[in-house]
Design a protein around this motif. Structure first.
Motif, PDB file in Angstrom:
ATOM      1  N   SER A   1       0.693  -1.231  -0.030  1.00 43.90           N
ATOM      2  CA  SER A   1       0.010   0.072   0.072  1.00 43.90           C
ATOM      3  C   SER A   1       0.726   1.323   0.134  1.00 43.90           C
ATOM      4  N   GLY A   2       2.015   1.048   0.451  1.00 46.28           N
ATOM      5  CA  GLY A   2       2.995   2.413   0.489  1.00 46.28           C
ATOM      6  C   GLY A   2       3.319   2.677  -0.747  1.00 46.28           C
ATOM      7  N   ARG A   3       3.781   1.673  -1.678  1.00 47.48           N
ATOM      8  CA  ARG A   3       4.035   1.777  -3.087  1.00 47.48           C
ATOM      9  C   ARG A   3       3.062   2.233  -3.837  1.00 47.48           C
ATOM     10  N   LEU A   4       1.855   1.673  -3.494  1.00 50.17           N
ATOM     11  CA  LEU A   4       0.402   2.465  -4.075  1.00 50.17           C
ATOM     12  C   LEU A   4       0.300   3.805  -3.939  1.00 50.17           C
ATOM     13  N   ALA A   5       0.421   4.049  -2.694  1.00 48.76           N
ATOM     14  CA  ALA A   5      -0.136   5.447  -2.317  1.00 48.76           C
ATOM     15  C   ALA A   5       0.908   6.340  -3.066  1.00 48.76           C
TER      16      ALA A   5
ATOM     17  N   ALA B   1     -11.330  10.064  -9.039  1.00 47.15           N
ATOM     18  CA  ALA B   1     -10.161   9.554  -8.080  1.00 47.15           C
ATOM     19  C   ALA B   1     -10.093   7.979  -8.071  1.00 47.15           C
ATOM     20  N   ALA B   2     -11.363   7.337  -8.548  1.00 46.48           N
ATOM     21  CA  ALA B   2     -10.939   5.845  -8.423  1.00 46.48           C
ATOM     22  C   ALA B   2     -10.379   5.543  -9.737  1.00 46.48           C
ATOM     23  N   GLU B   3     -10.595   6.139 -10.723  1.00 48.51           N
ATOM     24  CA  GLU B   3      -9.901   5.865 -11.906  1.00 48.51           C
ATOM     25  C   GLU B   3      -8.501   6.209 -11.827  1.00 48.51           C
ATOM     26  N   ARG B   4      -8.132   7.348 -11.294  1.00 52.44           N
ATOM     27  CA  ARG B   4      -6.655   7.541 -10.944  1.00 52.44           C
ATOM     28  C   ARG B   4      -5.908   6.477 -10.093  1.00 52.44           C
ATOM     29  N   LEU B   5      -6.627   5.975  -9.217  1.00 55.76           N
ATOM     30  CA  LEU B   5      -6.326   4.959  -8.238  1.00 55.76           C
ATOM     31  C   LEU B   5      -6.167   3.638  -9.024  1.00 55.76           C
ATOM     32  N   ASP B   6      -6.933   3.379  -9.892  1.00 52.63           N
ATOM     33  CA  ASP B   6      -6.696   2.128 -10.662  1.00 52.63           C
ATOM     34  C   ASP B   6      -5.566   2.112 -11.660  1.00 52.63           C
ATOM     35  N   THR B   7      -5.143   3.570 -12.328  1.00 48.36           N
ATOM     36  CA  THR B   7      -3.922   3.801 -13.009  1.00 48.36           C
ATOM     37  C   THR B   7      -2.978   3.576 -12.035  1.00 48.36           C
ATOM     38  N   ALA B   8      -3.135   4.314 -10.872  1.00 43.68           N
ATOM     39  CA  ALA B   8      -1.799   4.020  -9.832  1.00 43.68           C
ATOM     40  C   ALA B   8      -1.388   2.563  -9.672  1.00 43.68           C
ATOM     41  N   ARG B   9      -2.686   1.720  -9.564  1.00 44.11           N
ATOM     42  CA  ARG B   9      -2.243   0.212  -9.179  1.00 44.11           C
ATOM     43  C   ARG B   9      -1.121  -0.417 -10.460  1.00 44.11           C
ATOM     44  N   VAL B  10      -1.583  -0.082 -11.706  1.00 43.97           N
ATOM     45  CA  VAL B  10      -0.905  -0.567 -12.806  1.00 43.97           C
ATOM     46  C   VAL B  10       0.585   0.188 -12.673  1.00 43.97           C
ATOM     47  N   ARG B  11       0.726   1.493 -12.461  1.00 43.45           N
ATOM     48  CA  ARG B  11       2.170   2.172 -12.325  1.00 43.45           C
ATOM     49  C   ARG B  11       2.935   1.540 -11.252  1.00 43.45           C
ATOM     50  N   ALA B  12       2.312   1.136 -10.169  1.00 42.78           N
ATOM     51  CA  ALA B  12       2.977   0.664  -8.936  1.00 42.78           C
ATOM     52  C   ALA B  12       3.405  -0.806  -9.039  1.00 42.78           C
ATOM     53  N   GLU B  13       2.914  -1.381 -10.254  1.00 42.98           N
ATOM     54  CA  GLU B  13       3.267  -2.914 -10.651  1.00 42.98           C
ATOM     55  C   GLU B  13       2.742  -3.886  -9.500  1.00 42.98           C
ATOM     56  N   LEU B  14       1.443  -3.508  -8.963  1.00 41.26           N
ATOM     57  CA  LEU B  14       0.944  -4.323  -8.183  1.00 41.26           C
ATOM     58  C   LEU B  14       0.395  -5.492  -8.708  1.00 41.26           C
ATOM     59  N   VAL B  15      -0.079  -5.368 -10.041  1.00 39.24           N
ATOM     60  CA  VAL B  15      -0.744  -6.250 -11.151  1.00 39.24           C
ATOM     61  C   VAL B  15      -0.131  -6.133 -12.350  1.00 39.24           C
ATOM     62  N   PRO B  16      -0.088  -7.008 -13.430  1.00 41.48           N
ATOM     63  CA  PRO B  16       0.742  -6.972 -14.502  1.00 41.48           C
ATOM     64  C   PRO B  16      -0.309  -6.098 -15.489  1.00 41.48           C
ATOM     65  N   GLN B  17       0.379  -5.258 -16.280  1.00 38.90           N
ATOM     66  CA  GLN B  17      -0.517  -4.582 -17.538  1.00 38.90           C
ATOM     67  C   GLN B  17      -1.184  -5.557 -18.299  1.00 38.90           C
ATOM     68  N   SER B  18      -2.461  -5.334 -18.570  1.00 37.09           N
ATOM     69  CA  SER B  18      -3.305  -6.033 -19.369  1.00 37.09           C
ATOM     70  C   SER B  18      -3.014  -5.714 -20.802  1.00 37.09           C
TER      71      SER B  18
END
Length: 403
Positions: free
Chosen positions: A341-345, A386-403
């Protein structure tokens, strides 16, 4: 500008122990241009009763003008103490004005409690995770923190009992009984009674920090622990129900405890804002004002919470959370072995949305897969963004692989 000498070596141990700048960082992130903030626990400006405040200011200046602009007793002006005692009596044991100390926000009350009761090495038990301001305050005072796990019914008092039975002795137990920050938990009636019984048996004080009780979506609140035990210090904030700008709060405790806390306050700031006390007392004394205001407030935050829940379920289905029953926060989990969550934040802030990772709230528990989100201040359209930006951040933080 000349170079400044480094005086940090002169800082007291109390300052050095306080350490974390997380609260300051949260508030700074909330104010940054272009950032949509789900970080700070700030109330929504739309809820501030501006018309009622304007009328209260006029009445104050008309009827109490000179007194409202003068110094006042350290304990607080008489009618503000009386109003606070009435509020406390309505949700707990009967209270009188002599038990009330008016403070600059409930955070000052917490700091005064630490000053008066905590000596180096004293044990303070608290929920884990817990309110960050409490963790910082007790650590700065030199306390040894005794973390007690919590669930949706609040502090696990059975775990606390086991620690006490094993020989641990604490001076204070700190709880946030309604819509706990950050978890949203509500201390159940059974656990309130159990906590009171433990306090009576082992002789510790209960510090009950209750800023969110009036934000119950169903309008219900459980009675204070002080209905079962007289050794309770209640911190009663008005920042979330009226507005934080007055910095007027109340502390309610046994009269001898209140007197000791007032002495500590006297050498800290002499007194709380006189003008603000008069205005708040005027607001609380207006017939029917508070009850109708709270109904509107509860409906407002229920709507915001439900909207954000729907948006998160649609836009960020990878977040897991329980629907709030009140208060201002979602306490979310990040699934997956690589969750951080730190990396995601940090990635979220780069994407233009501020959120709070779980780690700063935790004493021993693992907050690395936890995230606190506030639904208070964002409009529905901003929630979507905000939710869309958070989902973008999830990809940038590499918490899941990009589709």
């Amino acid at each position: 500008m000349r170079d400044e000498r480094d005086f940090t070596s002169l800082f007291s141990r109390r300052v050095q122990r306080g350490g974390s700048e997380a609260i300051r960082d949260i508030l700074a992130a909330a104010a940054a241009p272009g950032v949509l903030s789900m970080a700070g626990g700030l109330p929504a400006p739309d809820t501030f009763p501006r018309a009622a405040v304007r009328e209260a200011v006029d009445r104050t200046l008309s009827h109490h003008g000179a007194a409202a602009l003068q110094y006042a007793p350290t304990e607080g002006i008489a009618r503000m103490r009386e109003r606070a005692a009435e509020l406390a009596s309505g949700s707990g044991a009967p209270a009188v004005a002599e038990q009330v100390l008016i403070t600059h926000g409930s955070q000052q009350g917490l700091s005064l409690v630490a000053d008066v009761f905590v000596e180096e090495g004293d044990v303070v038990a608290l929920d884990d995770p817990s309110y960050l301001g409490a963790v910082q305050t007790f650590r700065a005072a030199g306390a040894r923190l005794l973390p007690v796990p919590c669930d949706l019914d609040g502090m696990r008092t059975d775990v606390l009992e086991a620690k006490l039975a094993a020989g641990v002795r604490c001076k204070l137990v700190y709880v946030v009984p309604h819509f706990h920050n950050p978890t949203g938990a509500v201390l159940s009636p059974d656990r309130r009674r159990h906590l009171a019984a433990l306090a009576d048996r082992y002789g510790f004080l209960v510090v009950e920090d209750d800023p969110y009780a009036d934000l119950a979506f169903d309008g219900m609140r459980h009675p204070s622990v002080d209905t079962h035990y007289d050794g309770v210090i209640r911190l009663m904030s008005l920042s979330k129900t009226l507005c934080p700008g007055f910095r007027v709060a109340a502390l309610v405790a046994p009269a001898a405890v209140t007197a000791a806390l007032a002495s500590a306050k006297q050498h800290t700031d002499l007194q709380t804002n006189t003008f603000g006390q008069h205005i708040v007392a005027e607001l609380l004394g207006a017939p029917g004002f508070l009850a109708s205001h709270l109904v509107r407030l509860q409906a407002f935050y229920l709507d915001r919470a439900q909207r954000l829940a729907r948006i998160l379920e649609e836009r960020t289905p990878w977040l897991e959370f329980a629907h709030p029953r009140g208060g201002l926060f979602f306490w979310c989990s990040l699934p997956g072995a690589g969750a951080d969550s730190g990396r995601l934040a940090r990635a979220a802030l780069d994407a233009g949305v501020a959120v709070v990772p779980g780690e700063p709230f935790c004493v021993e528990s693992d907050g690395s897969r936890r995230l606190r989100l506030s639904y208070a201040t964002l409009t529905p359209s901003d929630m979507q963004a905000a939710a869309e930006r958070l989902d973008t951040a999830r990809v940038r933080a590499e918490l899941v692989p990009q589709s």
